[in-house]
Scaffold this active site. Sequence first.
Site, PDB file in Angstrom:
ATOM      1  N   GLU A  16      45.378  43.944  44.184  1.00  0.00           N
ATOM      2  CA  GLU A  16      45.704  43.459  42.851  1.00  0.00           C
ATOM      3  C   GLU A  16      47.193  43.165  42.780  1.00  0.00           C
ATOM      4  O   GLU A  16      48.005  43.952  43.252  1.00  0.00           O
ATOM      5  CB  GLU A  16      45.327  44.515  41.814  1.00  0.00           C
ATOM      6  CG  GLU A  16      45.640  44.100  40.394  1.00  0.00           C
ATOM      7  CD  GLU A  16      45.122  45.095  39.385  1.00  0.00           C
ATOM      8  OE1 GLU A  16      43.910  45.086  39.129  1.00  0.00           O
ATOM      9  OE2 GLU A  16      45.932  45.888  38.874  1.00  0.00           O
ATOM     10  N   THR A  47      46.625  40.244  37.623  1.00  0.00           N
ATOM     11  CA  THR A  47      46.515  40.859  36.305  1.00  0.00           C
ATOM     12  C   THR A  47      46.981  39.934  35.181  1.00  0.00           C
ATOM     13  O   THR A  47      47.613  38.904  35.418  1.00  0.00           O
ATOM     14  CB  THR A  47      47.337  42.155  36.218  1.00  0.00           C
ATOM     15  OG1 THR A  47      48.719  41.811  36.280  1.00  0.00           O
ATOM     16  CG2 THR A  47      46.978  43.122  37.317  1.00  0.00           C
ATOM     17  N   TYR A  48      46.675  40.370  33.979  1.00  0.00           N
ATOM     18  CA  TYR A  48      47.058  39.638  32.767  1.00  0.00           C
ATOM     19  C   TYR A  48      48.329  40.197  32.143  1.00  0.00           C
ATOM     20  O   TYR A  48      48.905  39.588  31.269  1.00  0.00           O
ATOM     21  CB  TYR A  48      45.926  39.790  31.748  1.00  0.00           C
ATOM     22  CG  TYR A  48      45.242  38.496  31.375  1.00  0.00           C
ATOM     23  CD1 TYR A  48      45.134  37.434  32.243  1.00  0.00           C
ATOM     24  CD2 TYR A  48      44.669  38.366  30.120  1.00  0.00           C
ATOM     25  CE1 TYR A  48      44.484  36.275  31.888  1.00  0.00           C
ATOM     26  CE2 TYR A  48      44.015  37.215  29.748  1.00  0.00           C
ATOM     27  CZ  TYR A  48      43.927  36.172  30.642  1.00  0.00           C
ATOM     28  OH  TYR A  48      43.282  35.030  30.283  1.00  0.00           O
ATOM     29  N   ALA A 124      34.161  44.344  26.477  1.00  0.00           N
ATOM     30  CA  ALA A 124      34.090  43.504  27.680  1.00  0.00           C
ATOM     31  C   ALA A 124      32.672  42.998  27.911  1.00  0.00           C
ATOM     32  O   ALA A 124      32.476  41.909  28.451  1.00  0.00           O
ATOM     33  CB  ALA A 124      34.587  44.281  28.901  1.00  0.00           C
TER      34      ALA A 124
END
Length: 191
Positions: A16, A47-48, A124
């Site tokens: 990640e 990632t955001y 989610a």
Amino acid sequence: MISHTTLSKTINVSFEFFPPKNKQSLESLWDNIKRLEPLDPKFISVTYGAGGSIRNNTHSLVKEIKQKTSLNPAAHLTCLGTSKAEIESIAEDYWNSGIKHIVALRGDERENKTKNKFSDFTYATDLIKLLKKKFDFEITVFILLSSSFLGTMGAVFYLAAIMLLLLLLKFFIKRDSFFKFGVLFPSIKAG
């Protein structure tokens, strides 16, 4: 001695990354991606950032990784504070760019809660339902248990879930048999 070929058939690894914020970080990121590429991870995710703060960087970087490497990028996609139309647009852009793997996340509450009033999503699972209705993405989920959830009753349920998982692992002597059921980890495939 275990060869790289044997390892790649028995262990799925992913990496990640955080989208870089400056030129030096960008150079370091690409150096690391190139160093990790020969390990042939199942996927790499981008990632955001907290509250989706760097999501435009994520979109660009995921597509660039797809174009410049042999890796399978997985894009983080959060839904809290986002409309269905926006998610559909992002998902369609990913799909048309060859990105077929999404890490579906609820996302963080924003400090200014008025920003979340536009959200068409609560969980989610709402995001996953929308994505599966329109696309055939491989979807990975990450379950993060917050401290509020892990209150007294939450801790009891969490421990019960761990005990059940351990019992299931004991029941399934072979790892392949366990993952063929795909109940607990639907994006994990044996071998």
